[in-house]
Structures are given as C-alpha cells and as structure tokens.
Scaffold this motif. Structure first.
Motif, PDB file in Angstrom:
ATOM      1  N   ARG A 243       1.331  -1.094   0.352  1.00  0.00           N
ATOM      2  CA  ARG A 243       0.242   0.326   0.050  1.00  0.00           C
ATOM      3  C   ARG A 243       1.170   0.978   0.171  1.00  0.00           C
ATOM      4  NH1 ARG A 243      -2.803  -0.563   5.678  1.00  0.00           N
ATOM      5  NH2 ARG A 243      -1.173   0.124   7.136  1.00  0.00           N
ATOM      6  N   GLN A 244       1.977   1.531   0.899  1.00  0.00           N
ATOM      7  CA  GLN A 244       2.024   2.512   0.626  1.00  0.00           C
ATOM      8  C   GLN A 244       3.588   2.390  -0.465  1.00  0.00           C
ATOM      9  OE1 GLN A 244       1.899   5.345   2.499  1.00  0.00           O
ATOM     10  NE2 GLN A 244       1.618   4.499   4.706  1.00  0.00           N
ATOM     11  N   VAL A 245       4.004   1.509  -0.672  1.00  0.00           N
ATOM     12  CA  VAL A 245       5.041   1.252  -1.432  1.00  0.00           C
ATOM     13  C   VAL A 245       4.537   1.601  -2.733  1.00  0.00           C
ATOM     14  CG1 VAL A 245       6.541   0.086  -3.327  1.00  0.00           C
ATOM     15  CG2 VAL A 245       7.200  -0.891  -0.331  1.00  0.00           C
ATOM     16  N   LEU A 246       2.809   1.293  -3.015  1.00  0.00           N
ATOM     17  CA  LEU A 246       2.536   1.503  -5.060  1.00  0.00           C
ATOM     18  C   LEU A 246       2.130   3.021  -4.486  1.00  0.00           C
ATOM     19  CD1 LEU A 246       1.626  -0.001  -7.522  1.00  0.00           C
ATOM     20  CD2 LEU A 246      -1.502  -0.167  -5.681  1.00  0.00           C
ATOM     21  N   PHE A 247       2.074   3.490  -3.546  1.00  0.00           N
ATOM     22  CA  PHE A 247       1.730   5.035  -4.033  1.00  0.00           C
ATOM     23  C   PHE A 247       2.904   5.733  -4.054  1.00  0.00           C
ATOM     24  CE2 PHE A 247       2.126   8.681  -1.440  1.00  0.00           C
ATOM     25  CZ  PHE A 247       1.068   9.761  -1.745  1.00  0.00           C
ATOM     26  N   ALA A 248       3.868   5.954  -2.956  1.00  0.00           N
ATOM     27  CA  ALA A 248       4.932   6.354  -3.747  1.00  0.00           C
ATOM     28  C   ALA A 248       5.910   6.698  -4.612  1.00  0.00           C
ATOM     29  CB  ALA A 248       6.334   5.848  -1.920  1.00  0.00           C
ATOM     30  N   LEU A 249       5.803   5.381  -5.800  1.00  0.00           N
ATOM     31  CA  LEU A 249       6.309   4.992  -6.668  1.00  0.00           C
ATOM     32  C   LEU A 249       5.326   5.906  -7.281  1.00  0.00           C
ATOM     33  CD1 LEU A 249       8.835   4.014  -7.991  1.00  0.00           C
ATOM     34  CD2 LEU A 249       7.050   1.481  -8.090  1.00  0.00           C
ATOM     35  N   GLY A 250       4.183   5.181  -7.746  1.00  0.00           N
ATOM     36  CA  GLY A 250       2.682   5.801  -8.277  1.00  0.00           C
ATOM     37  C   GLY A 250       3.613   7.710  -8.649  1.00  0.00           C
ATOM     38  N   PHE A 251       3.437   7.985  -7.255  1.00  0.00           N
ATOM     39  CA  PHE A 251       3.479   9.535  -6.787  1.00  0.00           C
ATOM     40  C   PHE A 251       4.617  10.134  -7.382  1.00  0.00           C
ATOM     41  CE2 PHE A 251       3.444  14.087  -4.713  1.00  0.00           C
ATOM     42  CZ  PHE A 251       2.702  14.007  -5.447  1.00  0.00           C
ATOM     43  N   THR A 252       5.942   8.705  -7.297  1.00  0.00           N
ATOM     44  CA  THR A 252       6.769   9.631  -7.742  1.00  0.00           C
ATOM     45  C   THR A 252       7.011   9.389  -9.217  1.00  0.00           C
ATOM     46  OG1 THR A 252       8.056   8.850  -6.484  1.00  0.00           O
ATOM     47  CG2 THR A 252       9.868   8.618  -8.853  1.00  0.00           C
ATOM     48  N   ILE A 253       6.643   8.844 -10.034  1.00  0.00           N
ATOM     49  CA  ILE A 253       6.498   8.557 -11.898  1.00  0.00           C
ATOM     50  C   ILE A 253       5.810  10.075 -11.925  1.00  0.00           C
ATOM     51  CG2 ILE A 253       4.993   7.486 -13.400  1.00  0.00           C
ATOM     52  CD1 ILE A 253       5.499   4.958 -12.043  1.00  0.00           C
ATOM     53  N   PHE A 254       4.545   9.861 -11.258  1.00  0.00           N
ATOM     54  CA  PHE A 254       3.109  11.486 -12.184  1.00  0.00           C
ATOM     55  C   PHE A 254       4.267  12.484 -11.813  1.00  0.00           C
ATOM     56  CE2 PHE A 254       1.327  14.898 -10.048  1.00  0.00           C
ATOM     57  CZ  PHE A 254       0.406  15.271 -11.194  1.00  0.00           C
ATOM     58  N   LEU A 255       5.461  12.742 -10.202  1.00  0.00           N
ATOM     59  CA  LEU A 255       5.603  14.056 -10.164  1.00  0.00           C
ATOM     60  C   LEU A 255       7.513  13.806 -10.941  1.00  0.00           C
ATOM     61  CD1 LEU A 255       6.447  14.407  -5.828  1.00  0.00           C
ATOM     62  CD2 LEU A 255       4.982  15.637  -7.656  1.00  0.00           C
ATOM     63  N   SER A 256       7.759  12.746 -11.455  1.00  0.00           N
ATOM     64  CA  SER A 256       8.468  12.828 -12.439  1.00  0.00           C
ATOM     65  C   SER A 256       8.261  14.081 -13.874  1.00  0.00           C
ATOM     66  CB  SER A 256       9.228  11.590 -12.865  1.00  0.00           C
ATOM     67  OG  SER A 256      10.290  10.958 -11.492  1.00  0.00           O
ATOM     68  N   CYS A 257       7.046  12.696 -14.477  1.00  0.00           N
ATOM     69  CA  CYS A 257       6.634  13.436 -14.978  1.00  0.00           C
ATOM     70  C   CYS A 257       6.265  15.183 -15.030  1.00  0.00           C
ATOM     71  CB  CYS A 257       5.087  12.569 -15.904  1.00  0.00           C
ATOM     72  SG  CYS A 257       5.428  10.954 -16.602  1.00  0.00           S
ATOM     73  N   LEU A 258       6.061  15.757 -13.936  1.00  0.00           N
ATOM     74  CA  LEU A 258       5.344  16.488 -14.070  1.00  0.00           C
ATOM     75  C   LEU A 258       6.772  17.514 -14.020  1.00  0.00           C
ATOM     76  CD1 LEU A 258       3.085  18.860 -13.280  1.00  0.00           C
ATOM     77  CD2 LEU A 258       3.309  18.520 -10.392  1.00  0.00           C
ATOM     78  N   THR A 259       7.217  17.861 -13.945  1.00  0.00           N
ATOM     79  CA  THR A 259       9.147  18.164 -13.272  1.00  0.00           C
ATOM     80  C   THR A 259       9.399  18.440 -14.612  1.00  0.00           C
ATOM     81  OG1 THR A 259       9.462  17.381 -11.241  1.00  0.00           O
ATOM     82  CG2 THR A 259      10.915  18.515 -12.397  1.00  0.00           C
ATOM     83  N   VAL A 260       9.904  17.023 -15.337  1.00  0.00           N
ATOM     84  CA  VAL A 260      10.195  16.991 -16.820  1.00  0.00           C
ATOM     85  C   VAL A 260       9.295  17.973 -17.818  1.00  0.00           C
ATOM     86  CG1 VAL A 260       8.991  14.892 -17.849  1.00  0.00           C
ATOM     87  CG2 VAL A 260      11.542  15.553 -18.552  1.00  0.00           C
ATOM     88  N   ARG A 261       8.279  18.006 -17.563  1.00  0.00           N
ATOM     89  CA  ARG A 261       6.996  18.771 -18.604  1.00  0.00           C
ATOM     90  C   ARG A 261       7.251  20.149 -18.126  1.00  0.00           C
ATOM     91  NH1 ARG A 261       5.911  19.392 -23.640  1.00  0.00           N
ATOM     92  NH2 ARG A 261       3.637  20.676 -23.418  1.00  0.00           N
ATOM     93  N   SER A 262       7.729  20.641 -17.012  1.00  0.00           N
ATOM     94  CA  SER A 262       7.630  22.107 -16.849  1.00  0.00           C
ATOM     95  C   SER A 262       9.162  22.186 -17.254  1.00  0.00           C
ATOM     96  CB  SER A 262       7.782  22.128 -14.739  1.00  0.00           C
ATOM     97  OG  SER A 262       6.498  22.349 -14.329  1.00  0.00           O
TER      98      SER A 262
END
Length: 841
Positions: A634-653
């Motif tokens: 449960r915590q691992v799936l959120f941490a990894l999923g949110f990391t992908i989202f933030l990585s995409c958001l960072t690289v998009r900006s």
C-alpha cells in the motif's frame, strides 16, 4: 538400656517418696480403694497443691484444710460410679469385677508417688527390674488420669516402658500424641491440635487479624500458644503481643502489671488466653484490677466454662468472652450417686495397719463430712470433664471384655498383662449413652467442640452454645445471632492493625507485621489479585486495567474496518477520484491531437494519469484488518506512483522552460535533450531511483502486520510497521525532493505563454501536497490510534487529488467548456504574444 535407666530413676523416686512418708501417720478413706478381679488406677486432684520451700524430696500431703477441689471431687465420683455400673452389668464383664486404687494428685510429687504405686507389684509392693517387661504384672492394669498435661506427661513417661495404658480425661497437649515417646497414652478429651485449628477458624470467621496471645506456664499453655502462633501466622493473623503467665504470678505484682500495660498498648481488641484454670484466675484478676475492658477474650477449653474463672469479682466488665469447650455430656445418675454418697454413713478415716503400704494421699476428710444439704455443686464444666473420666473407665472395661472373651457370656479370668489390654483398648468401638467411643491411631477420641459465649444478661453468669467444631478437616458452624457483643448496637468488634484497602489498592507493609500497612492504588495496566493483596500484578498482553483495578479487562482490537462511517467517506472519495482519472484519460484520448492535450504532454499524460490511479488504488489496502500483502504494497505503490507523476510533472515543466527560454541560447543542449529523449530518460531514471528505494525498504525494513499495545492501554491497534521504518522516510523525502524540483521548474516558467504557463496550478497543487503531509506528521506526533491510517489515507488522497486538480482539471475545463481556446490559432497567437514581449524586453 534407656528402659533400665528409666526404671532405676523411677525406683529411686519411689524410695525417696516412701522415706518422706515415713515421717507421717498414715490414714486412708475407704472410698479410695475397691477390691476386684482386675484393678484400675485413678488419679484425681481432690485438693489443690501448695508452693513451699523444701529441703529434701517430699511427697505433698494433699488433705490439708482449705485446699479441697470441687472439680476433682466430681471426677473422682465419676470413676467410682462407672466401676459400680460395670460391676452391676450382666452384659459387660459378666462374672468379673473391677476394683480400683484411687489417688489424690494435688502436686507433681503426689502424682509421681501415685504413678510408682500403681506400677508396684501386687505382693512385695515394689517395682521389680526384669529382662522381659512384657511379663511385668503391676497391681493395676490401666490408669485413669491425670488432670493436666505436665502430670500426664510424667505419668505417661513412667508407665510407657511397661506399656500400662494411661487414659487421660483432661490432658489435651499435642505432645502426648507422639507414640514414639508415649506409646501407652490415650485420652478421652480432644487433642489441642483441633482446639488450635478451631480457634484460628474462629478468628478468621470474624476477621480478627490483630490479636494478643497469652498462655500459662507449663506444657498446656506454652505448647498451645506456640501452636496457635504458628497456625495463625500461616493464615495471615498477626500477633501484636504474646506473653506467658508464670507459675509464680501474683495479682498486682510487677510481672502482671507489666503484662497488663503491654496488653493495653498492643491496640488488639481480641485476646486469646490459652491457659490452665489456676493461672487464668490470676490473669483475669489482674485484668479486672487494671480495668482492661472492651475486648473480646477467646478462652481455651480448660477455663472456657469454668465457674472458677467466671467467679472473679468484676469480670463481667471485661467485654465479650467466647470459648472452645468440649461437647456437653451428662452422666445419668451422677448427681444422685453423689447425693447418696453424701447421705451415707462413711465413718471416720481409718489408720493404716502397721507395716502396710497405705498411702496418705488416699485420704479426704472433707469428703467424709458432706451431707445432702452441703456438698459440691455439679457444674456443666465439671460434668463434661467427669464424663471424660467416666468414658475412660468404660473404654478400659470394653477392652478387657474383648481380651477375656466375654462375648460368649462368661469371662475367662485369665492373667492379663497391661500390654495386652492396651492393644484391645486401642481397638474399642462402642456406644455410651448415644455417643461413639473409639480412638484413632494417635490415641485421640473422635469427638468435637462446642463454641460458647458467656452470658451476663440474667442475674447469674451462664454460657450459651453458639456453634460447634467438627473434624477432620476442622469445620466451624456458628450462629452469630446468639452472640451478645459488648459494643454498641451489638456490632462485631474489629481487631485489625490496618483497615482493609479499597478495591484495587495494594497493601504496603509498614513495620514488622504484614497486618500493618498503607493502601496504595495499583497503577494502570496492573490489578490486585485477591490471593495476594500485597503486590499488584501486571495484566496479560491482551488485557488492560485502569488505576486501582481489581481485575483486568480484554483489550479491544481496533483497525480501520470497511463498515465504519469514516471508511465509507474515504472509500467514496477515492472511488470518485479513480472515476475522474479514468474519465480524464478517456477525454484526453478522445482529444489527443488537440493543442491542449499536446501542450499538457500528449501521451505522457496517460502515464501521469496511470501513476495517479496506481496511487489511488493503493488506498484500498488501508481498509480492513492489515494483512501481509496489503502491508507490503500500500505505501510502496503510492510512493512509486506519486514519484512517476512528479517526475512527469517536473520534466514537463522543465521541457517547456527549455523550449521557450533556452532553445536559442543553448541550442546544443536543447538538440541533445530532444535527440536523446531527455524527458523519457529522466522519468525512467527518477522512477528507477524510487523503485530502488522501495525495494530496499521491502527487503531491509519489511512492512508487516503488527499488534500495537503501547499507545492505548485499552486497545490493541492492528497496523503495519511501515510508518516506523527508515524506508518510509527515504521514499517520502525522495518525493519531497521531486515536488520541490517540479515547483522550481514551474516557477521558472511563470512568464511563459498563457496556454503553457502552469506555474499557478502546479504551485497550488504542490503547496496543498506539502500542507497535507505536514498535517499528517503533526497529527501522527500527537495521535497514534485507530484512525491514524485514515489520516494517512486523507494525506495520500489530498496529494493525489491536488496533483490531479492542479494539472488536469484546468485542461479538462478548456476541453469541455472553452473549445474556442483549444485551437491552433489561439495557441499560435499566445506564442506570438510571448515572442513580442520577450523581444521588447
């Protein structure tokens, strides 16, 4: 060898006694002897002893003026009556007569003399030493006596080598039950072993745990006090004061005044007096003199119903007297027998013939003077003791009946040795006036005690039977309503050093006695077991207890269950988010080629939406009882999923900043970024780094289901261990670093064309994300209970919702509500406007 030494010592005493008697003229009362086929010995205290200085061994002459003992007289007559009844019986010892030799044992010396007399041979009147003691035939076959333990022990020790049966009617000390020392001793009075146990039960019955203990000098009092102290201590009763009344005690002397002072200082409202009648009289006269009143006095059997003690002047003021007494029995015809004896013409005492072995302690001049109008009163106490002597005579008769084969109708009249008679007496089992007479292996009778209370309500003293004690085991039955207490409202007096503690309060001993204590409440998590009032015991792991508890309670097992209202709200919110994510993905897929979707990242948006959906899906692992798979993912799936989202958001900006600001300034870097697919490479590396952290977390700090007991005393919280691990902190910090990077890139691009300027929305979403997690950690620092997983879920849901709302909702709004802004012309106009502003600056 030991037997010969005993014989020589006895012979020496015998010679000394005989020499002492040579100085006196010998007279004898005819009632002290009776001829018969078989003789019995009887030892009774017809007179009281006297203390005098002696310069050589002398036997006390008992028949002295002013020393007559009414109690001993009734015992004396009870034996005479028993022998007369047996001789007149046609069923018991037919054609055989019993005779007796009775002795007045007013002192120890008289007792020894009488013992040696009954051991002497029939003809030469001396004790003959011989090799085979089993062939020794003294003039008496058995002895009934004596009145106290000291004398009984002396007599039993002298008779035991010859195995002459000695049946005592009053010696109750436990020491006499030791068959190795006193093999020929039996008794018809219960052993003090049962008396002591009865007294302890009596103390326990009324809750008296703080008592004083007084005994009398001699084996009876001293051994009784010691046994009572031992048993009382085992049962949790404390002895506040203990003392012994010496033989030399006098009313008002320094010794007795000191004893009264210490009794008053002991603050014990209950005093157990285990004493002989003679010294109990001295003690209670001292009690009255010291005005020691308002107490409960527990009487031993020897004085419990004795008028000799109840007749002490002023004794009715001392308080309540409870006692242990032998069961009340009556001898049918004893009073009439004594009246007939008093009325008969007994004649004057006769002188002993010259050269005879007549004993001067077979004389009672006062007995000769009794008349029907002037004779000793037969009290209940004397009747009970007389019954024991009467019973002892019948026990000997039944043993002799079996030995002589009298069951056939005629007795054999064979020679009988004492040891043969002893064997038969130990086996007797017969009814005497409705009572069963038999002896156990230690020579003790199977009888019981009465519990009595003194009664002063009438004009004269009397006593009331308020209960009984039976054995074995010893059991007490008391009717408390029959007891008249000396206190107000007839309340049972208290005798404790410290009052009982409240429930759940342990006793902390103060001083030497465990009965004196302070009460301290048990701490939370401990309880007071009624079997140990001095130590609070910890509850079991699955139990809890509040402060001052007397028991433990089962802990309530708690976790975030599916059916709770909080769970329904969070579940609905998470499901709504998932539906929005799926709907947005469908909307973006339908408008994939529009400028808004392309400016948002094109196909990269599906990765971002998928990562948010994965994080949202992890929230379902927080519901229900934690299991191993849910804790792992449960915590691992959120941490990894949110990391992908933030990585995409960072690289998009970051990519928008490069396109609009650095493509012309650093063309080489821009072309390298485009040619090497920098955006995708960054997302992969960033996600791989978080994946490595998560794998390390799972291996080194594996999240597992656990039962938490420390946070709440009454709860067992079911949870996973992930929040306590370093892996969780590292994963969270990594996502925090990505959030800061995304925020920085968005802030740098705050002046980009309006359609590409995401700084405001991203800033809002990231700030909301920071606030959510700050609120979570703040809450976790002050609250660590059942709903902490719900707070964690709320933080996760807030992060996912803020990410989705800050980045995707504005674009969905343009697609659905402002299609005029979702055109190539609008985006080109925005870019041209941005170019003009850059050129002008």
């Amino acid at each position: 060898m030991l037997l010969r030494i005993a014989h020589l010592a006895g012979l020496q005493l015998f010679v000394s006694c005989c020499r002492a008697f040579a100085c006196h003229s010998m007279e004898s009362s005819p009632d002290f002897s009776l001829p018969g086929d078989y003789l019995l010995g009887g030892m009774f205290p017809l007179h009281s002893g006297c203390l005098q200085v002696r310069h050589r061994p002398e036997v006390t002459l008992c028949d002295r003026p002013g020393t007559f003992n009414d109690h001993g007289y009734h015992l004396f007559q009870a034996m005479r009556l028993a022998v007369e009844e047996i001789n007149n019986s046609t069923a018991l010892l037919p054609n055989v007569t019993l005779g007796y030799q009775l002795y007045d044992v007013c002192s120890d010396s008289a007792n020894v003399y009488a013992t040696l007399r009954v051991l002497s041979l029939q003809g030469p009147h001396h004790i003959k030493l011989q090799g085979d003691l089993l062939q020794y035939s003294p003039k008496v076959l058995a002895v009934i006596g004596t009145d106290n333990t000291n004398q009984a022990a002396t007599t039993a020790a002298l008779l035991s080598p010859f195995l002459v049966p000695l049946i005592s009617y009053a010696a109750s000390s436990t020491m006499l039950s030791v068959k190795r020392q006193y093999p020929s001793f039996l008794r018809t009075i219960p052993s003090d072993k049962y008396q002591v146990e009865t007294m302890v039960l009596l103390l326990q019955r009324f809750g008296w745990t703080w008592i004083s203990l007084v005994g009398s000098s001699g084996d009876y009092g001293q051994l009784g006090v010691q046994a009572l102290e031992d048993q009382a201590t085992v049962q949790g009763i404390c002895i506040a004061f203990k003392d012994i009344v010496p033989f030399s005690a006098q009313v008002g002397d320094e010794r007795m005044r000191g004893m009264m002072y210490h009794l008053a200082q002991a603050r014990a409202n209950v005093v157990v007096v285990f004493s002989s009648r003679q010294l109990a009289r001295v003690f209670f006269e001292s009690v009255v003199l010291a005005n020691l009143t308002g107490k409960v006095w527990i009487a031993s059997e020897d004085w419990a119903i004795s008028t000799y003690i109840s007749g002490v002047p002023g004794i009715r003021r001392i308080g309540t007297v409870l006692g242990v007494a032998i069961q009340q029995r009556t001898i049918p015809g004893l009073k009439a027998f004594e009246e007939a004896y008093a009325s008969a013409d007994k004649g004057a005492p006769r002188p002993c013939p010259k050269g005879s072995w007549c004993s001067s302690n077979q004389l009672c001049r006062e007995c000769e003077a009794f008349t029907a109008h002037r004779m000793p009163k037969l009290t209940a106490f004397s009747m009970s003791a007389a019954y024991n002597a009467y019973q002892a005579v019948y026990a000997v008769a039944h043993g002799l009946h079996q030995l002589l084969g009298c069951a056939s109708g005629a007795c054999s009249r064979d020679q009988v040795y004492p040891w043969q008679l002893l064997q038969q007496i130990q086996k007797v089992n017969f009814l005497l006036h409705g009572d069963t007479v038999m002896f156990n292996d230690n020579g003790n009778p199977l009888s019981s005690y009465n519990i009595i209370a003194w009664d002063w309500n009438g004009p004269k003293w009397t006593f009331t039977v308020v209960g009984s004690s039976t054995w074995s085991p010893v059991q007490l039955d008391i009717n408390e309503t029959k007891i008249q207490w000396h206190g107000k409202d007839n309340q049972v007096p208290k005798s404790v050093c410290s009052s009982d503690c409240l429930e759940g309060h342990q006793r902390v001993v103060m001083g030497f006695h465990h009965c004196c204590f302070e009460c301290v409440p048990c701490k939370a998590g401990t309880f007071l077991n009624t079997s140990d009032l001095y130590r609070c015991q910890p509850c079991g792991k699955e139990e809890w207890a509040p402060d001052g508890s007397q028991t433990c309670f089962p802990r309530t097992v708690v976790f975030l269950a599916w059916h709770e209202h909080t769970s329904w709200v969070l579940l609905a919110a998470n499901t709504l988010l998932l539906l929005l994510l799926l709907g947005t993905a469908g909307l973006f897929a339908w408008h994939l080629d529009t400028p808004v979707v392309r400016s948002a990242g094109g196909r990269l948006c599906f990765l971002m939406l998928g990562s948010l959906a994965a994080g949202s899906g992890s929230l379902y692992g927080f519901f229900g009882e934690p299991k191993w798979p849910a804790c792992l993912l449960r915590q691992v799936l959120f941490a990894l999923g949110f990391t992908i989202f933030l990585s995409c958001l960072t690289v998009r900006s970051f990519q928008l900043v490069i396109i609009f600001k650095f493509s012309t300034k650093v063309p080489t870097f821009y072309h390298a970024w485009v040619q090497n697919h920098g955006a995708g490479l960054f997302v992969m590396i960033s996600s791989a780094a978080q994946l490595l952290i998560c794998l390390t977390w799972l291996v080194v700090w594996t999240p597992l289901p656990t039962r938490e007991y420390q946070r709440f005393p009454q709860l067992v919280v079911l949870e996973c261990t992930e929040a306590n691990s370093l892996g969780f902190i590292l994963a969270f910090l990594y996502n925090g670093l990505l959030s800061v990077s995304a925020f920085a890139c968005s802030y740098v691009g705050k002046d980009l064309p309006e359609n590409y300027n995401e700084a405001k929305c991203v800033t809002f979403s990231l700030l909301f994300n920071f606030v959510s997690w700050i609120a979570f950690f703040t809450t976790a620092s002050v609250y660590d209970g059942k709903y902490l997983p719900a707070v964690n879920m709320l933080a996760v849901l807030s992060s996912l919702s803020s990410g989705f709302g800050g980045y995707f909702l504005p674009k969905c709004y343009v697609i659905l509500c402002r299609p005029d802004l979702n055109s190539t012309e609008h985006f080109q106009a925005s870019i041209q406007d941005y170019t003009r502003r850059r050129s002008s600056t």
